[in-house]
Design an enzyme around this catalytic site. Structure first.
Site, PDB file in Angstrom:
ATOM      1  N   GLY A  23     -24.735   1.484  64.421  1.00 20.90           N
ATOM      2  CA  GLY A  23     -24.328   2.872  64.596  1.00 20.90           C
ATOM      3  C   GLY A  23     -24.774   3.375  65.963  1.00 20.90           C
ATOM      4  O   GLY A  23     -24.798   2.638  66.929  1.00 20.90           O
ATOM      5  N   SER A  31     -19.542  -2.513  62.731  1.00 19.51           N
ATOM      6  CA  SER A  31     -18.090  -2.661  62.864  1.00 19.51           C
ATOM      7  C   SER A  31     -17.647  -4.067  62.499  1.00 19.51           C
ATOM      8  O   SER A  31     -16.510  -4.281  62.093  1.00 19.51           O
ATOM      9  CB  SER A  31     -17.661  -2.314  64.281  1.00 19.51           C
ATOM     10  OG  SER A  31     -18.398  -3.093  65.204  1.00 19.51           O
ATOM     11  N   THR A  63     -21.497  -3.619  66.758  1.00 19.93           N
ATOM     12  CA  THR A  63     -22.453  -4.374  65.948  1.00 19.93           C
ATOM     13  C   THR A  63     -21.943  -5.097  64.737  1.00 19.93           C
ATOM     14  O   THR A  63     -21.054  -4.645  64.026  1.00 19.93           O
ATOM     15  CB  THR A  63     -23.581  -3.451  65.418  1.00 19.93           C
ATOM     16  OG1 THR A  63     -24.122  -2.745  66.492  1.00 19.93           O
ATOM     17  CG2 THR A  63     -24.671  -4.249  64.764  1.00 19.93           C
ATOM     18  N   ASP A 100     -14.673  -9.252  65.983  1.00 20.49           N
ATOM     19  CA  ASP A 100     -14.816  -7.809  66.201  1.00 20.49           C
ATOM     20  C   ASP A 100     -15.110  -7.558  67.674  1.00 20.49           C
ATOM     21  O   ASP A 100     -15.973  -8.202  68.261  1.00 20.49           O
ATOM     22  CB  ASP A 100     -15.961  -7.271  65.323  1.00 20.49           C
ATOM     23  CG  ASP A 100     -16.270  -5.826  65.623  1.00 20.49           C
ATOM     24  OD1 ASP A 100     -17.458  -5.491  65.747  1.00 20.49           O
ATOM     25  OD2 ASP A 100     -15.308  -5.044  65.739  1.00 20.49           O
ATOM     26  N   SER A 145     -18.734  -6.333  68.687  1.00 20.87           N
ATOM     27  CA  SER A 145     -19.886  -7.235  68.598  1.00 20.87           C
ATOM     28  C   SER A 145     -19.670  -8.401  69.528  1.00 20.87           C
ATOM     29  O   SER A 145     -18.542  -8.829  69.742  1.00 20.87           O
ATOM     30  CB  SER A 145     -20.055  -7.778  67.184  1.00 20.87           C
ATOM     31  OG  SER A 145     -19.856  -6.771  66.250  1.00 20.87           O
ATOM     32  N   ASP A 170     -26.058  -9.272  66.020  1.00 18.65           N
ATOM     33  CA  ASP A 170     -25.518  -9.686  67.314  1.00 18.65           C
ATOM     34  C   ASP A 170     -26.290  -8.926  68.386  1.00 18.65           C
ATOM     35  O   ASP A 170     -27.253  -8.213  68.069  1.00 18.65           O
ATOM     36  CB  ASP A 170     -24.014  -9.393  67.389  1.00 18.65           C
ATOM     37  CG  ASP A 170     -23.749  -7.907  67.564  1.00 18.65           C
ATOM     38  OD1 ASP A 170     -23.083  -7.544  68.541  1.00 18.65           O
ATOM     39  OD2 ASP A 170     -24.231  -7.116  66.723  1.00 18.65           O
ATOM     40  N   ARG A 226     -24.713  -7.117  71.298  1.00 17.04           N
ATOM     41  CA  ARG A 226     -23.894  -6.349  72.238  1.00 17.04           C
ATOM     42  C   ARG A 226     -24.005  -4.860  71.939  1.00 17.04           C
ATOM     43  O   ARG A 226     -23.859  -4.445  70.791  1.00 17.04           O
ATOM     44  CB  ARG A 226     -22.443  -6.786  72.136  1.00 17.04           C
ATOM     45  CG  ARG A 226     -21.476  -5.918  72.956  1.00 17.04           C
ATOM     46  CD  ARG A 226     -20.042  -6.330  72.774  1.00 17.04           C
ATOM     47  NE  ARG A 226     -19.750  -7.586  73.454  1.00 17.04           N
ATOM     48  CZ  ARG A 226     -18.551  -8.169  73.447  1.00 17.04           C
ATOM     49  NH1 ARG A 226     -17.554  -7.604  72.801  1.00 17.04           N
ATOM     50  NH2 ARG A 226     -18.350  -9.307  74.063  1.00 17.04           N
ATOM     51  N   LYS A 240     -31.483  -5.684  68.194  1.00 13.42           N
ATOM     52  CA  LYS A 240     -31.131  -4.766  67.111  1.00 13.42           C
ATOM     53  C   LYS A 240     -32.008  -4.954  65.880  1.00 13.42           C
ATOM     54  O   LYS A 240     -31.836  -4.246  64.894  1.00 13.42           O
ATOM     55  CB  LYS A 240     -29.669  -4.979  66.717  1.00 13.42           C
ATOM     56  CG  LYS A 240     -28.750  -4.719  67.887  1.00 13.42           C
ATOM     57  CD  LYS A 240     -27.306  -4.803  67.496  1.00 13.42           C
ATOM     58  CE  LYS A 240     -26.451  -4.783  68.748  1.00 13.42           C
ATOM     59  NZ  LYS A 240     -25.038  -4.854  68.463  1.00 13.42           N
TER      60      LYS A 240
END
Lengths: 246, 278
Positions: free
Chosen positions: B91, B173, B45, B210, B213, B61, B63, B77
């Site tokens: 998380g 992340s 995320t 990242d 994500s 995002d 994913r 999300k």
């Protein structure tokens, strides 16, 4: 449904009488008048005021320690009328409820939420046989952040309501009719007029002219929303203004 | 009936750790046999939020990852808490989802009791008290944003229960990548379109930089007037369209010479195998 079926306990604990009354709750209302004091609360355009008598029966008493005005939160104040010990208990409970609310929700409790909470607690006492209702009545004042000046009253039956003006105590019927008459035309009540109307209501109903040391006045205003009690000199100024008007 | 003078009584809650020893034994047994215990699905995320002139913009995002495998390419999300309060969760996916649902339920009850619209501060307060009670084992990192009677507010709450109140925030992340974009281009009191662009770019930075994500950018714009939920606001990872035809037409290459060479093939061995054609 004979009268003797409850063995007459409906007068002793909070269970219904055959006529559907709760005698204990009615007796609690009578207990409010036992103290002999009367309190008045009035809501003006930008001020809310509560006034009560300050009777110091014993010459040996230190009058600065005798008070019926209490601060529940920095912005909510109240006047208690009735049984002294019950009053203190209810004030303490109100403070605890307000503090828990602030902890759990992160913002100051509003006057209507606090009044409802106390009314709910009072209602429990009218249902539990092992506890008696409290013999005191609370008039709460605050400046609500959304609704402006508010005045709430909470009684032993667990009933609560917002008021434009109200009175509690030994002479509450006379005081309430006085207030009804004065507020019939919906007058515009400035700060001074609100305070002076409350004082004159008490003096007319009790037929006595007060000295500054015989009154306790608590106010909240839109400019200074923190609850405070007026000092003797401020009360004196209002009494002088009333005398001059007459 | 005097209430005690003690400070707020401890609410019993949190996890019971009675079975931790048994679980440790089971895991060691599994690994001896060559198996691995299943992992909770995390969202990896990038989530972000910022306060602009008229309210807040939240972005995320889409994913969801299960270790190194993408479990969901287009998950949601940004969660609803109150009509003008939304919350992005990072998380552990289940923890974030459950925490926000509990908050939404509490807020609804509170609104019915008080008769007033809820405050963002109230949501944050309850969320962090609940997360602290679970001592970080509830792995939900959350950005709460919304508009209430006191204005537009943005909070981030960490799994252990600490919180920040800032004009722009990122979590997850991909937070480092996203916050770099904010640090460069954020200005107070931005206009709506600029704010949407900025949050979209911040999330896109997280998507590209990242691994946890990816996929699309979701935005949620909350103002005094209402909420605009832009699911799939930007799809930066969508395959581009081919500009033209890249196949060569038959006859593009000229034939210069043609030579035919017959090959003689002899039969060496012949065998028949019956097939079962039932």
């Amino acid at each position: 449904m004979s009268r003797g079926s409850n063995a007459g306990f409906d007068r002793h604990i909070t269970i219904f009488s055959p006529e559907g009354r709760l005698y204990q709750v009615e007796y609690a209302f009578k207990a409010i008048g036992q103290s002999g004091l009367t309190s008045v609360g009035i809501r003006g355009t930008d001020t809310v005021v509560v006034v009560t008598q300050k009777k110091v029966p014993d010459k040996l008493l230190d009058s600065s320690t005798v008070t019926n005005m209490f601060k529940l939160t920095p912005r909510i104040g109240c006047v208690m009328t009735g049984h002294n010990a019950d009053s203190r208990s209810q004030v303490h409970r109100a403070r605890v409820e307000a503090a828990e609310w602030k902890y759990k929700f992160g913002y100051d409790i509003t006057a209507d939420a606090l009044c409802r909470r106390l009314a709910d607690i009072s209602q429990v006492y009218t249902q539990n046989a092992e506890m008696r209702p409290l013999g005191c009545c609370m008039i709460m004042v605050a400046i609500d952040p959304q609704h402006g000046p508010v005045l709430y009253k909470c009684d032993p039956a667990g009933y609560y309501c917002g008021f434009r003006a109200t009175a509690v105590g030994a002479k509450q019927t006379e005081a309430n009719s006085f207030l009804e008459k004065k507020l019939k035309r919906n007058p515009d009540l400035s700060h001074d007029r609100t305070v002076q109307l409350a004082i004159s209501c008490l003096s007319s109903v009790l037929s006595m002219d007060f000295k500054a040391s015989e009154l306790e006045i608590g106010i909240v205003t839109k400019d200074k929303p923190k609850f405070r009690t007026l000092s003797e000199s401020e009360i004196e100024a209002h009494l002088v203004a009333i005398a001059e008007r007459e | 009936m005097l209430h005690s003078l003690n400070p707020h009584q401890q609410q019993t809650g949190g996890f019971s750790f009675e079975n931790t020893r048994r679980n440790a034994v089971l895991e060691s047994n599994l690994s001896e046999a060559g198996y691995k215990a299943p992992n909770a699905r995390k969202t990896g995320t990038t989530i972000a939020g910022m306060v602009f002139k008229d309210g807040v913009v939240l972005g995320a995002d889409t994913r969801a990852t299960d270790d190194m495998v993408v479990a969901d390419k287009n998950c949601m999300k940004i969660h609803y808490i109150a009509p003008k309060i939304y919350c992005c969760g990072a998380g552990v996916a289940a923890d974030a989802e459950m925490a926000t649902q509990m908050m939404a339920s509490n807020v609804e009850l509170h609104t019915l009791n008080t008769g007033r619209p809820p405050l963002v501060a109230m949501v944050t307060r309850q969320l962090k008290q609940m997360l602290f009670r679970y001592q970080g084992h509830m792995g939900a990192s959350v950005i709460v944003g919304g508009v209430d009677v006191t204005g537009a507010h943005l909070y981030s709450v960490y799994p252990h229960g600490s919180y920040d109140k800032l004009p722009f925030l990122t979590m997850g992340s991909g937070a480092a990548a996203a916050v770099a974009v904010f640090e460069d281009r954020f200005k107070p009191n931005m206009e709506l379109e600029d704010a949407k662009q900025l949050v979209g770019d911040a999330i896109a930075a997280g998507i590209f930089c990242d691994l946890g994500s990816g996929s699309n950018v979701d935005l949620c714009v909350i103002t005094e007037a209402g909420v605009q939920f832009l699911r799939g606001y930007d799809k930066p990872t969508q395959k581009g369209k081919r500009e033209g035809q890249y196949r060569y037409k038959p006859g593009t290459t000229a034939v210069l010479t043609k030579t035919e060479t017959p090959l003689s093939v002899d039969v060496v061995h012949e065998s028949v195998q019956m097939m079962d054609t039932q």
